[in-house]
Write a protein that holds these residues in place. Structure first.
Motif, short mmCIF file in Angstrom:
data_model
loop_
_atom_site.label_atom_id
_atom_site.label_comp_id
_atom_site.label_asym_id
_atom_site.label_seq_id
_atom_site.Cartn_x
_atom_site.Cartn_y
_atom_site.Cartn_z
N ASP A 111 0.83 -1.21 0.00
CA ASP A 111 0.00 0.00 0.00
C ASP A 111 0.86 1.26 0.00
O ASP A 111 0.58 2.22 -0.73
CB ASP A 111 -0.93 0.01 1.22
CG ASP A 111 -2.09 -0.95 1.08
OD1 ASP A 111 -2.32 -1.44 -0.05
OD2 ASP A 111 -2.77 -1.22 2.08
N GLU A 112 1.90 1.25 0.82
CA GLU A 112 2.76 2.43 0.90
C GLU A 112 3.46 2.71 -0.43
O GLU A 112 3.53 3.86 -0.87
CB GLU A 112 3.80 2.25 2.00
CG GLU A 112 4.77 3.42 2.11
CD GLU A 112 5.72 3.29 3.29
OE1 GLU A 112 5.22 3.11 4.42
OE2 GLU A 112 6.94 3.35 3.08
N ARG A 132 1.23 4.47 -2.74
CA ARG A 132 0.96 5.87 -2.41
C ARG A 132 2.15 6.77 -2.75
O ARG A 132 1.96 7.83 -3.35
CB ARG A 132 0.63 6.01 -0.93
CG ARG A 132 0.54 7.47 -0.49
CD ARG A 132 -0.22 7.65 0.78
NE ARG A 132 -0.01 8.98 1.34
CZ ARG A 132 -0.74 9.52 2.29
NH1 ARG A 132 -1.75 8.85 2.80
NH2 ARG A 132 -0.47 10.71 2.77
N VAL A 133 3.35 6.36 -2.41
CA VAL A 133 4.50 7.25 -2.60
C VAL A 133 5.06 7.18 -4.02
O VAL A 133 5.75 8.11 -4.47
CB VAL A 133 5.62 6.97 -1.58
CG1 VAL A 133 5.09 7.10 -0.16
CG2 VAL A 133 6.23 5.59 -1.79
N PRO A 185 3.21 5.79 -7.26
CA PRO A 185 2.19 5.08 -8.04
C PRO A 185 2.61 4.75 -9.46
O PRO A 185 2.08 3.81 -10.06
CB PRO A 185 1.00 6.04 -8.00
CG PRO A 185 1.59 7.38 -7.76
CD PRO A 185 2.78 7.14 -6.87
N SER A 199 3.94 12.17 1.72
CA SER A 199 2.99 13.04 1.03
C SER A 199 3.58 14.44 1.05
O SER A 199 4.62 14.67 1.70
CB SER A 199 1.63 13.02 1.73
OG SER A 199 1.64 13.85 2.88
N ASP A 212 -4.68 15.01 4.28
CA ASP A 212 -4.09 13.80 3.72
C ASP A 212 -4.91 12.55 4.07
O ASP A 212 -4.53 11.44 3.68
CB ASP A 212 -2.67 13.61 4.25
CG ASP A 212 -1.65 14.44 3.50
OD1 ASP A 212 -2.07 15.42 2.85
OD2 ASP A 212 -0.46 14.12 3.56
N THR A 268 -4.95 11.06 6.79
CA THR A 268 -3.94 10.20 7.41
C THR A 268 -4.04 10.28 8.92
O THR A 268 -4.16 11.37 9.49
CB THR A 268 -2.53 10.61 6.95
OG1 THR A 268 -2.44 10.44 5.54
CG2 THR A 268 -1.46 9.76 7.63
N ASP A 288 -8.24 7.50 5.59
CA ASP A 288 -7.99 6.49 4.56
C ASP A 288 -6.66 5.78 4.77
O ASP A 288 -6.45 4.68 4.27
CB ASP A 288 -7.99 7.15 3.17
CG ASP A 288 -9.35 7.68 2.79
OD1 ASP A 288 -10.36 7.12 3.24
OD2 ASP A 288 -9.41 8.68 2.04
N TRP A 289 -5.74 6.44 5.48
CA TRP A 289 -4.39 5.90 5.66
C TRP A 289 -4.01 5.92 7.13
O TRP A 289 -4.34 6.86 7.85
CB TRP A 289 -3.37 6.72 4.87
CG TRP A 289 -3.54 6.59 3.40
CD1 TRP A 289 -4.33 7.36 2.58
CD2 TRP A 289 -2.94 5.61 2.56
NE1 TRP A 289 -4.24 6.91 1.29
CE2 TRP A 289 -3.39 5.85 1.24
CE3 TRP A 289 -2.05 4.56 2.78
CZ2 TRP A 289 -2.99 5.07 0.16
CZ3 TRP A 289 -1.64 3.78 1.71
CH2 TRP A 289 -2.11 4.03 0.41
N ARG A 315 -3.36 1.28 4.20
CA ARG A 315 -4.74 1.73 4.04
C ARG A 315 -5.54 1.38 5.30
O ARG A 315 -5.31 0.35 5.93
CB ARG A 315 -5.38 1.10 2.82
CG ARG A 315 -4.80 1.61 1.50
CD ARG A 315 -5.60 1.10 0.33
NE ARG A 315 -5.06 1.56 -0.92
CZ ARG A 315 -5.30 2.74 -1.47
NH1 ARG A 315 -6.13 3.59 -0.84
NH2 ARG A 315 -4.78 3.09 -2.62
#
Length: 438
Positions: free
Chosen positions: A272-273, A276-277, A279, A298, A407, A409, A423-424, A434
């Protein structure tokens, strides 16, 4: 200090369009159980799979649509429904059969005289069979011409859909591939084409993935072989595959780490990470956590990984805020000299606040590093204005949690989370993940 930069800083090659592809996994029962046909690809420059051991397969082309009229036992509507595509599902079945014939010399086809049995290529005159293989090596329309000449019907109903994989972003060539299973035809012999494939092997799946065997395997091939190794016979595997109701698309992601760049599979903690960082697979994602590693998660969040604690786990500290402005430092411990130095180097702006998700006294080394920062522990319901971002304080099950709505987060010191709006999850230990809502 480790950073989020690639260990090998070269820029990846420009991505090409994703191409649809089909692969046929040919099976047989051997003396010791289930065996699978493996082909070794020829050594070629600029081929990311050069020399790899693979299943027969390749990309779909226009001639595969032309083969629809020569497909028996399945039409495009049924094939598309099985593959969950709007149309053109039969292209994949036809391509899998065509590629298997071109690369391995095996033909999943019937004729009127065979009464439903697959054609017995071994019974054909040798010169006729040699001419067929030569034609297959010349172009992808060869099978179409053979079907028209011999009155063959491709036995698409003998193929069972099994898996769907998409090549990770960042690879120079990407394929959206459907994998099919089929038992080895009787009265046929494997004949690698000598151009794309130069050797064939019948191996038990567990043997194929064994380091002792020493095969070069792509990630997808290795993972599918590991699945196949769970079955003891062709019938058992085919029954299982026919019973699959939904076949999800699997897409690994590329990430860097101590052993270089490799695919990260969907069940791995880092997956997942990485998505995100990084894609698009341009570099920056990591599959392993290391002391001193700085990751920008982010535009508003930075993570610095500290030395292992008493349990061997690597704890994280976070910065939240706008780069160049006042920021908050979350969970600065452990206050080892190396970690404090890493935090000082990684700070994106002036550290104005120091907060902790756990009720721990602030260590002297932290106060000395940021003597002007406010270290007053917040209360649930407090909000911190970061000038373009807001940090909200929530009451967690085992301490405080901090929500960054911009974010989506949540910073938490425990594995559990009570915040349904995030969401995170940015945990004290482990990868960004996630938020799984119950």
């Amino acid at each position: 200090m480790n950073t989020q930069n690639n260990e090998t800083p070269q820029k990846p090659a420009a991505a090409r369009p994703v191409r649809n592809a089909a692969t046929l996994i040919v099976l047989r029962d051997g003396a010791r159980g289930l065996e699978v046909l493996m082909l070794r690809r020829a050594e070629k420059a600029n081929d990311q799979n050069s020399g790899a051991s693979v299943f027969p397969g390749g990309v779909i082309d226009a001639h595969d649509r032309s083969l629809h009229g020569h497909c028996g036992g399945m039409d495009d509507r049924a094939a598309s429904e099985r593959l969950a595509v709007a149309e053109g599902g039969l292209d994949y079945y036809a391509a899998a059969i065509r590629e298997c014939f071109e690369e391995a010399g095996l033909l999943f086809a019937t004729d009127k005289a065979s009464q439903g049995r697959l054609v017995a290529l071994d019974g054909m005159p040798p010169e006729e069979l040699a001419a067929m293989r030569h034609a297959a090596e010349q172009g992808t329309d060869a099978l179409l011409a053979m079907c028209e000449s011999h009155g063959w019907q491709l036995a698409t109903d003998r193929l069972t859909y099994f898996a769907h994989w998409l090549t990770p972003p960042g690879m120079p060539r990407r394929f959206d591939t459907r994998f099919f299973l089929a038992p080895m035809p009787d009265a046929q012999t494997v004949r690698p084409d000598g151009r794309e494939t130069v050797e064939h092997m019948w191996l038990q799946p567990a043997d194929a993935v064994s380091p002792a065997r020493g095969l070069k395997l792509m990630n997808v091939t290795r993972r599918i072989l590991e699945q196949l190794a769970q079955f003891s016979s062709v019938q058992e595997l085919m029954d299982h595959a026919r019973g699959l109701k939904h076949i999800p698309r699997v897409m690994p992601r590329l990430a860097d780490g101590p052993k270089g760049r490799r695919p990260v599979n969907m069940e791995e903690p880092a997956y997942d990470e990485v998505g995100r960082v990084d894609p698009d697979g341009e570099g920056g994602g990591r599959y392993a956590l290391e002391t001193g590693l700085v990751m920008r998660l982010s535009p508003r969040v930075w993570r610095v990984t500290g030395p292992a604690d008493a349990t061997g786990a690597l704890p994280h500290s976070y910065f939240a805020g706008i780069e160049g402005s006042d920021c908050v430092l979350i969970d600065p411990s452990p206050a080892s000299p190396g970690h404090i130095a890493a935090l000082c180097n990684a700070a994106p702006g002036r550290v104005r606040w120091i907060w902790s998700t756990q009720a721990l006294p602030l260590e002297d080394a932290v106060r000395e590093a940021w003597p002007e920062a406010s270290a007053v522990q917040p209360e649930p319901g407090d909000r911190l204005d970061l000038g373009g971002a807001t940090l909200q304080v929530l009451n967690g099950a085992e301490g405080l949690q901090f929500l960054l709505p911009e974010d989506s987060t949540l910073f938490t010191g425990t594995a559990s989370s009570a915040a349904g709006t995030a969401d995170w999850i940015a945990p004290r230990h482990g990868f960004l993940r996630r938020h799984a809502v119950p």
